[in-house]
Design an enzyme around this catalytic site. Structure first.
Site, PDB file in Angstrom:
ATOM      1  N   LYS A  77       0.930  -1.334  -0.212  1.00  0.00           N
ATOM      2  CA  LYS A  77      -0.001  -0.504   0.204  1.00  0.00           C
ATOM      3  C   LYS A  77       0.889   1.522  -0.030  1.00  0.00           C
ATOM      4  O   LYS A  77       0.593   1.990  -0.844  1.00  0.00           O
ATOM      5  CB  LYS A  77      -1.166   0.042   1.471  1.00  0.00           C
ATOM      6  CG  LYS A  77      -2.165  -0.947   0.861  1.00  0.00           C
ATOM      7  CD  LYS A  77      -3.138  -0.906   2.034  1.00  0.00           C
ATOM      8  CE  LYS A  77      -4.200  -2.201   1.847  1.00  0.00           C
ATOM      9  NZ  LYS A  77      -3.199  -3.734   1.809  1.00  0.00           N
TER      10      LYS A  77
HETATM   11  C1  LIG Z   1      -4.381  -4.860   1.540  1.00  0.00           C
HETATM   12  C2  LIG Z   1      -3.834  -5.886   1.153  1.00  0.00           C
HETATM   13  C3  LIG Z   1      -3.890  -7.137   0.001  1.00  0.00           C
HETATM   14  C4  LIG Z   1      -4.800  -6.838  -0.358  1.00  0.00           C
HETATM   15  O1  LIG Z   1      -5.478  -5.289  -1.462  1.00  0.00           O
HETATM   16  P1  LIG Z   1      -6.615  -5.287  -1.917  1.00  0.00           P
HETATM   17  O2  LIG Z   1      -6.486  -4.392  -2.836  1.00  0.00           O
HETATM   18  O3  LIG Z   1      -7.355  -4.643  -0.620  1.00  0.00           O
HETATM   19  O4  LIG Z   1      -6.934  -6.446  -3.046  1.00  0.00           O
HETATM   20  C5  LIG Z   1      -2.889  -7.864   0.187  1.00  0.00           C
HETATM   21  N1  LIG Z   1      -1.875  -7.837   0.593  1.00  0.00           N
HETATM   22  C6  LIG Z   1      -1.389  -7.100   1.465  1.00  0.00           C
HETATM   23  C7  LIG Z   1       0.393  -7.561   2.555  1.00  0.00           C
HETATM   24  C8  LIG Z   1      -2.452  -5.803   1.771  1.00  0.00           C
HETATM   25  O5  LIG Z   1      -1.603  -4.831   2.793  1.00  0.00           O
END
Ligand SMILES: *Cc1c(COP(=O)(O)O)cnc(C)c1O
Length: 486
Positions: A121
Site C-alpha cells: 500500500k
Molecule cells: C491490502 C493488502 C492486500 C489486498 O489488496 P487489495 O487491494 O485490497 O486487494 C494484500 N496483501 C497485503 C499485504 C495487503 O496489505
C-alpha cells in the site's frame, strides 16, 4: 481525462452533481454523490511505440508517463516533481523501487513491499500524501483523516501523511490487541499531525466509532473529516504503473531477440482483498499491456473467488468473515469490485443501479450468462487457499529458492502455481505480486520454517523509540471531543 460515476449519468441527470469531473475534483472525495465510484470516462491506450519507449524508463519516469494519462489538471511540472520526490531510493530502498526477483525461468516475484511500512500500500499512499497536500494547499483547505485499523494497514496511511501540511490523521486501534511490531510501527511516529488513539475495545468497536462520527454530518463538516480508503481513484492509478514495470522486467531477456518486442504475454498472480491491486492490473490490460491471465487469489474469505467461479456476488456478514493468517485479505465485501462490474455490464448505469439495489435487498446478485461471458473473456481466473496451503507454500518456496515470502504473497503464489501447472505451456512468464515482507508476520513464518524472520535494520531501531499514543474509551463522543481539542 474526465471521471464518471459507476451509477450516475442516467438521463435526465442533475448536471451540477453528475457531470464528469477532473482528477483534482475527485481526489479528495470518497463515493460519488449517487453512491457509485469514479472511473475514467475511457481507458487511455498505449501504443507499441510507447511501450517500446516505456521499456527503457526508470520507475519514476514510467510512473509519470502513465499517471499523466489519468491526471491532466495538475500542472505537468508539479506532477513530475511529486512523482520524483515519491519514488526515491531513500523511501523504497533501491532505485528500482519495485525490484523484480527471478525464482526460475518464467517465474518471478514483483517486490512491492520495500516502502516505509513494508507492504504494497506504500506505493500508492506515498504519492497520495503529496497529491493531497498540494491540492489542499491550492484550495487553502484542511483535512482531518479519521480511520480505524486492526494493525496492518493503518501504518501505511500514517506514513503517507506524516508531516504533511493541512492534514492531520486520527487513527483508532484496539488497545493491547496488536503485535509488538504493529504497535511500534505506528506508535513511535513523533509527528505532530499524527494522532494514535488506542481504544479500550476491539477493531469492530474502532470501525463503529468511525462510522458513528461520520454520521454526525455537522461535526463532519465542521472538522473537515475525510478518509484514505481503498476506493480512492488515485491509489488505483498509482498501482497501474507497477504492472507495466513487472511486464518489462519479466520479458526483458526473451524480447530482446523478438522482432516485435511487446508481443509476449505475461500472467500476474495477485493476492486480493478489496480488489484494488488486481483492478489496477485489469486496467493496465485494458490500456493495451499484453496480459494473459489475471490470477486472483483469495484466502478462506473467498467472496471474489466465488464470483469468478459462479457469477454470483455475495458479500459476507461481519460474523462470517474468518480471521486468517493473511489478515489484510479478510474482507466481507470487495470495495473496488463495482468498478470492474461497470465494464462487465458494458457501462450501463441503469443495470448497475439494479444490481446494487438487489444487493441491498437480497444480500447478493447474479449476473446474466452474457455478462458472465464477458467476465470469462476479461482474462481473470481465480482460486482460494487455506492456512495450511500458505504455510506449505512459504516452506516450499524457501526450500526451493531460498526466498522467504509473507502469508499474503503465499496466497498469490499458491493459486498462481496451480494455474501454471494446469496450463500446457510454461513459457508464459508468471509474475507473482509480493505484497508484504515476511517480517510483519513472524508467527506464520515460524510455523512454516521453524524460525522467526529477520527484522529489517530500520525496524530494529524502532524497538528503543518512545511510543506516543492516547487511550480512550470506545465511545464516539470521546473521539469527537479529542478531535475538537487537538
Ligand atoms: C491490502 C493488502 C492486500 C489486498 O489488496 P487489495 O487491494 O485490497 O486487494 C494484500 N496483501 C497485503 C499485504 C495487503 O496489505
Amino acid at each position: 481525462m474526465r471521471y464518471v460515476s459507476t451509477r450516475g449519468m442516467v438521463e435526465p441527470f442533475d448536471f451540477a452533481h453528475d457531470r464528469p469531473k477532473g482528477f483534482s475534483e475527485i481526489l479528495l472525495e470518497g463515493l460519488a454523490p449517487d453512491g457509485g465510484l469514479y472511473v475514467p470516462e475511457e481507458y487511455p491506450q498505449v501504443s507499441q511505440d510507447e511501450l517500446n519507449r516505456m521499456r527503457k524508463m526508470a520507475y519514476p519516469e514510467l510512473a509519470f508517463a502513465i499517471l499523466s494519462k489519468f491526471i491532466d489538471d495538475i500542472p505537468s511540472a508539479d506532477l513530475k516533481r511529486m512523482v520524483e520526490a515519491t519514488y526515491t531510493e531513500e523511501t523504497f530502498g533501491s532505485t528500482d523501487i519495485v525490484p523484480i526477483k527471478k525464482l526460475e525461468a518464467n517465474l518471478y516475484l514483483l517486490d512491492l513491499c520495500q516502502g516505509p511500512t513494508l507492504a504494497f500500500k506504500d506505493i500508492a499512499l506515498q504519492l497520495l500524501g503529496r497529491l493531497f497536500e498540494q491540492t489542499l494547499a491550492k484550495e487553502d483547505r484542511q483535512l482531518n483523516i479519521l480511520g480505524a485499523t486492526s494493525g496492518d494497514t493503518g501504518s501505511a496511511a500514517e506514513y503517507s501523511m506524516r508531516g504533511r501540511r493541512g492534514i492531520r490523521v486520527f487513527m483508532l486501534s484496539p488497545l493491547d490487541r496488536m503485535s509488538d511490531f504493529q504497535r511500534k510501527q505506528m506508535y513511535t511516529l513523533q509527528d505532530k499531525n499524527i494522532f494514535n488513539i488506542a481504544i479500550r475495545g476491539t477493531f469492530d468497536d474502532c470501525q463503529d466509532i468511525v462510522k458513528a462520527v461520520n454520521e454526525d454530518a455537522e461535526f463532519k463538516k465542521m472538522y473537515k473529516l475525510g478518509a484514505v480508503n481503498s476506493i480512492n481513484w488515485a491509489r488505483i492509478a498509482a498501482q497501474i504503473v507497477y504492472y507495466f514495470w513487472g511486464y518489462f522486467g519479466s520479458t526483458k531477456l526473451t524480447t530482446s531477440r523478438a522482432t516485435n518486442s511487446n508481443e509476449e504475454q505475461v500472467s500476474f498472480a495477485v493476492p486480493t482483498g478489496n480488489f484494488g491491486n488486481i483492478l489496477a492490473g485489469y486496467i493496465a490490460k485494458q490500456m493495451g499491456l499484453p496480459v494473459r491471465h489475471l490470477i486472483l487469489a483469495t484466502n478462506e474469505n473467498n467472496v471474489l473467488e466465488e464470483f469468478f467461479r459462479t457469477g454470483t456476488y455475495r458479500p459476507r456478514k461481519g460474523s462470517e468473515v474468518a480471521a486468517t493468517s493473511s489478515p489484510s485479505m479478510d474482507i466481507s465485501k470487495a470495495s473496488n469490485f463495482e468498478r470492474y462490474i461497470f465494464d462487465v455490464v458494458e457501462r450501463d448505469p441503469k443495470r448497475m443501479t439494479e444490481l446494487w439495489q438487489g444487493l441491498k435487498e437480497k444480500g447478493s446478485f447474479a449476473i446474466t450468462s452474457s455478462e458472465f461471458g464477458r467476465v470469462k473473456a476479461s482474462g481473470f481466473v481465480a482460486g482460494s487457499s487455506t492456512h495450511t496451503d500458505r504455510v506449505a507454500t512459504i516452506r516450499a518456496i524457501y526450500e526451493k529458492y531460498h526466498v522467504l515470502i509473507d502469508p499474503h504473497t503465499a496466497d498469490g503464489v499458491t493459486t498462481g502455481l496451480s494455474y501454471r501447472e494446469k496450463s500446457a505451456s510454461r513459457r508464459i512468464p508468471l509474475v507473482c505480486l509480493e505484497t508484504a515482507q515476511p517480517a510483519k508476520f513472524a508467527a506464520t513464518i515460524h510455523e512454516a520454517i521453524g524460525r522467526n524472520p529477520e527484522l529489517p535494520n530500520d525496524f530494529k531501531k524502532l524497538t528503543d523509540l518512545p511510543e506516543r499514543f492516547e487511550v480512550l474509551d470506545a465511545n464516539p463522543q470521546a473521539i469527537k471531543e479529542f478531535i475538537a481539542a487537538a
